[in-house]
Design an enzyme around this catalytic site. Structure first.
Site, PDB file in Angstrom:
ATOM      1  CG  HIS A  76      -2.127  -0.873   1.054  1.00  0.00           C
ATOM      2  ND1 HIS A  76      -3.399  -0.472   1.341  1.00  0.00           N
ATOM      3  CD2 HIS A  76      -2.232  -2.129   0.587  1.00  0.00           C
ATOM      4  CE1 HIS A  76      -4.251  -1.447   1.069  1.00  0.00           C
ATOM      5  NE2 HIS A  76      -3.572  -2.478   0.616  1.00  0.00           N
ATOM      6  CE1 TYR A 205      -5.195   4.096   8.416  1.00  0.00           C
ATOM      7  CE2 TYR A 205      -5.717   4.079  10.750  1.00  0.00           C
ATOM      8  CZ  TYR A 205      -5.013   3.567   9.683  1.00  0.00           C
ATOM      9  OH  TYR A 205      -4.120   2.537   9.877  1.00  0.00           O
ATOM     10  N   PRO A 294      -4.516   0.637  18.410  1.00  0.00           N
ATOM     11  CG  PRO A 294      -6.499  -0.397  17.724  1.00  0.00           C
ATOM     12  CD  PRO A 294      -5.842   0.226  18.916  1.00  0.00           C
ATOM     13  CE  LYS A 298       4.614   3.111  13.440  1.00  0.00           C
ATOM     14  NZ  LYS A 298       4.257   2.434  12.190  1.00  0.00           N
ATOM     15  CE1 TYR A 386      -1.125   3.862   9.342  1.00  0.00           C
ATOM     16  CE2 TYR A 386      -0.003   2.790   7.501  1.00  0.00           C
ATOM     17  CZ  TYR A 386      -1.090   2.897   8.362  1.00  0.00           C
ATOM     18  OH  TYR A 386      -2.139   2.012   8.225  1.00  0.00           O
TER      19      TYR A 386
HETATM   20  C1  PHB Z   1      -6.364  -3.974  10.303  1.00  0.00           C
HETATM   21  O1  PHB Z   1      -6.474  -4.187   9.083  1.00  0.00           O
HETATM   22  O2  PHB Z   1      -6.782  -4.795  11.139  1.00  0.00           O
HETATM   23  C2  PHB Z   1      -5.816  -2.694  10.772  1.00  0.00           C
HETATM   24  C3  PHB Z   1      -5.216  -1.835   9.857  1.00  0.00           C
HETATM   25  C4  PHB Z   1      -4.697  -0.624  10.293  1.00  0.00           C
HETATM   26  C5  PHB Z   1      -4.773  -0.280  11.625  1.00  0.00           C
HETATM   27  C6  PHB Z   1      -5.333  -1.156  12.546  1.00  0.00           C
HETATM   28  C7  PHB Z   1      -5.869  -2.358  12.119  1.00  0.00           C
HETATM   29  O3  PHB Z   1      -4.295   0.926  12.033  1.00  0.00           O
END
Ligand code: PHB
Length: 394
Positions: A76, A205, A294, A298, A386
């Site tokens: 990605h 997000y 989450p 990280k 990130y």
């Molecule tokens: C996930 O795909 O479970 C996931 C992706 C990004 C995050 C947290 C969880 O920041």
């Protein structure tokens, strides 16, 4: 009858941290035994997060064909931050020349277990570690029981607690089970897995007036999505239609591809860093040492960073009798841990709606988001954190 096993490094916990450490140590010719209270099937089927930093993928490349991160996973090159329905892409390669991989943690574990077993590694499932003895000698021991209740002792030269947030090893290092810096959050994530095509090419997000949502992915046919909820939420309290409503209203601007929801869970958030990371010849890594919310993706990557440092320190100690790196381990690990703590806290507080937020707080948060997405310097900071700061090199 006590079963006694002798090895150089005893590793408690067959998660990403413990398995990767045993792999890296084996590359240096250092034998280890990994024990875990769970079965192999439980470990390989637990659904966890999915984003690997570029450095993590590069470390996994050392598994050779056993790492399927590049073949099964997806690179990605960006994420989208959505603010009140307006999308802002953070383009990683143009900002920092790096990317991330979407490759779920249980697949990483499947790869690590296959590689360890192919290498003849001693992995033992169903063993519950109860305590560590003689931490401050050069013969520390793991004391536990196997699935039949038979006592087991692992005699080692170094013990590593990679046994997750409910670590048993932690109390040996910190003096108490929960000794650390802790921050809790007044919200959690309601997570679903659905059988549906992706709703977007990249992760979204979204900060909306109704709260946060994350639209993530697992494969062409399975998607992972989360929405902000109260930590006490009962997963059975929502019908499928209500779950889609909750998700959909938090991502204005996108029409979600709906499908059957086949798993739901509530993820509570906490930020935690243990007061100590090592005592004598016992160290803790990964979630045993720290947890992050989450939002910054990280968790597993931070565990990998700890393991890289600890692998080098144990090599120096056991192969050269040089104690300098093990003495420096905790301080070196903490430098990255606190940067990741900050980033995870920051992403979390910038994107979620706090239940007790005033109008000032909400408007300030919009200002903060705009100061990131409308500035190349802001986007670069986010992209750098990130995709991951460089790992320690030899
Ligand atoms: C996930 O795909 O479970 C996931 C992706 C990004 C995050 C947290 C969880 O920041």
């Amino acid at each position: 009858m006590t079963l006694t096993v002798r090895t150089r490094v005893a590793i408690v916990g067959a998660g990403p941290a413990g398995l990767l450490l045993s792999h890296l140590l084996a590359e240096a010719g250092i034998e280890s035994v990994v024990v875990d209270s769970r079965t192999r099937e439980e470990i390989e089927s637990t659904i966890r997060a999915g984003i690997l930093e570029q450095g993590t993928v590069e470390i996994l490349d050392s598994l050779g064909d056993h790492s399927r991160a590049r073949s099964l996973g997806h690179r990605h090159d960006g994420i989208e931050l959505r603010v009140d329905g307006e999308g802002h892409r953070i383009d990683f390669p143009s900002l920092v020349g790096r990317s991330v991989w979407l490759y779920p943690q249980h697949e990483v574990l499947t790869d690590l277990i296959a590689a360890r077993l192919a290498g003849g590694q001693d992995l033992r499932f169903g063993i519950v570690a109860e305590r560590i003895d003689d931490a401050e000698t050069d013969r520390p021991r793991v004391v536990g029981v196997d699935a039949d209740g038979q006592p087991v002792v692992i005699d080692a030269e170094f013990v590593v607690g990679a046994d997750g947030s409910r670590s048993v090893v932690r109390s040996t290092v910190t003096g108490s089970r929960f000794g650390g810096h802790l921050r809790e959050y007044p919200f959690a994530w309601f997570g679903i897995l659905t059988e549906a095509p992706p709703s977007a090419d990249e992760l979204i997000y979204s900060n909306s007036p109704d709260g946060f949502a994350l639209i993530s992915q697992r494969s062409a046919t399975v998607q992972r999505m989360y929405f902000q909820c109260d930590p006490e939420t009962d997963t059975a309290a929502y019908s499928e239609a209500q779950l889609w409503d909750e998700l959909q209203k938090r991502v204005p601007g996108t029409t979600l591809e709906e499908g059957p929801i086949f798993q739901r869970d509530v993820l509570r958030f906490r930020s935690f860093v243990a007061h100590e990371l090592r005592r004598g010849r016992v160290a803790i890594v990964g979630d045993a040492a720290h947890t992050v919310p989450p939002t910054g993706a990280k968790g597993m990557n931070l565990a990998v960073a700890d393991v890289i440092l600890l692998d080098r320190a144990i090599r120096s100690l056991l192969l050269q009798g040089d104690e300098r790196r093990i003495d420096e381990f905790a301080d070196a690990a903490r430098r990255r841990i606190w940067k990741a703590q900050h980033f995870s806290w920051w992403m979390t507080s910038m994107l979620h709606a706090s239940p007790d937020a005033s109008d000032f707080d909400r408007l300030r948060q919009r200002g903060e988001l705009r100061s990131i997405v409308e500035s190349e310097a802001g986007r670069t900071y986010l992209a750098e954190a990130y995709t991951g700061w460089p790992f320690a090199t030899a």
